[in-house]
Write an enzyme that holds these catalytic residues in place. Sequence first.
Site, PDB file in Angstrom:
ATOM      1  CB  CYS A 130      -0.604  23.466 -14.346  1.00 11.59           C
ATOM      2  SG  CYS A 130      -0.244  24.795 -15.517  1.00 11.59           S
ATOM      3  CE  LYS A 195      -3.002  30.613 -15.823  1.00 13.04           C
ATOM      4  NZ  LYS A 195      -1.912  29.964 -15.069  1.00 13.04           N
ATOM      5  CE  LYS A 248      -1.781  34.784 -16.179  1.00 13.28           C
ATOM      6  NZ  LYS A 248      -0.791  33.895 -15.522  1.00 13.28           N
ATOM      7  CB  SER A 274       3.811  38.104 -20.690  1.00 11.79           C
ATOM      8  OG  SER A 274       3.154  36.958 -21.218  1.00 11.79           O
TER       9      SER A 274
END
Length: 324
Positions: A130, A195, A248, A274
Site C-alpha cells: 500500500c 482497518k 473495516k 468481500s
Amino acid sequence: MLEQKLRPRRMRLNERIRSMVRETSVSVKDFVYPIFVVPGVNVKEGIASMPGCYHLSVDKAVEQAKEIFELGIPAVEVFGLPEYKDEIGSSAWDMKSPVQQAIMAIKKAVPELVVVGDVCLCQYTTHGHCGQLCDHYVDNDATLKLLQKVAVSQAQAGADIIAPSDMMDGRVAAIRQALDDNAFINVSIMSYAVKYASGYYGPFRDAADSAPQFGDRRAYQMDPANSREAMKEVELDLAEGADIIMVKPALAYLDIVRQVRDRINHPVAVYNVSGEYAMVKAAAANGWIDEQRIVLETLTSMKRAGADIIITYHALDAAKWLQG
C-alpha cells in the site's frame, strides 16, 4: 388484586406492532455501493469469488451508476484496475486511468450521485503493498506524498469524498493539506481509521488484483486482537481532519463499531467486506440459508451497533428488498 404478569411478547404479536416499536431500521439511504472499473470498452465480466459483482469498463460503470441512483442508493465507491503498474503506483494519480475516468463520467451522467474515491496504492504497485517500498518495508512518509497526488487527482476528477485506506500514519493530515492547497476545501475525507489486517479481504484482492507479492500487511494494518488501539487511531484521524470514521471489516468488529459510536459525534461508516459477502453468497447458492433474511439481518446489526453508513456489495439487492 391480580398478580401482575410481565409479557414482553405483547409487543411481538404481529408485524404491525413489531414495526411500531422497532428500535433500529435500515434504509437504502444508508448504503454505499462499491464498483470495480477496468480498462477497455463494453466490459462487464463477473468476479468469480464475488457473485453478482463485476469488472466494468467506464461506459458500463456509468450504466450501473444510473441503476444505483434509480434505486435510491446515494453513493458509489470507485475502485479500479490500472492499465499499468510500477514500483510507486503512479497510475493511481494518472488522470487517464479507469478510476479517474469513471469518476468524471459518473459525475457527468449522474451529478447527484455521491462519488467516493478510494485512495491506496496496492492495486497500482507491482509489489502489491500500500505504499512506496524501502527494501521490503513500506516507507510511511514517502508514501504520504504519493497519496496526496492520488487524492488531488480524484478530487480533480470530481470525487465528493476521498477515502484513504492505506493505513499510513499521518495520511489524513497530508491529504487534507493537499486538498486545501488545491482549492478542494469542500471535498470530504472518509478515513479507514480502523482497518484491521483481516482474512475477510480475500475476494477483494482477487477483484482488485491487489494481493501483496511478498509478506503481508500486518506492519501497517491493525492487529485484530486490539480495541484500545482502534480508539487511538480514531482520535488521531479526527484530530487530522477526518470527516467520517470507518471501521473495516464490519461484521466481526461490531464491538469496535459500538465503541467508536459511543466515543465520537462524527458519522461512522462500516465496510461490509468481500469475505463477508462471499460467505453469504456461497451459503445461499447451496440452499443453506435464506439470503434476503440473512443479508437484512446482518445490515441491521451494523446499524444497531452504531453505523450511519454501510459500504456493502449487497446494496443493489438490499435496496430492492427494502422497497418491496
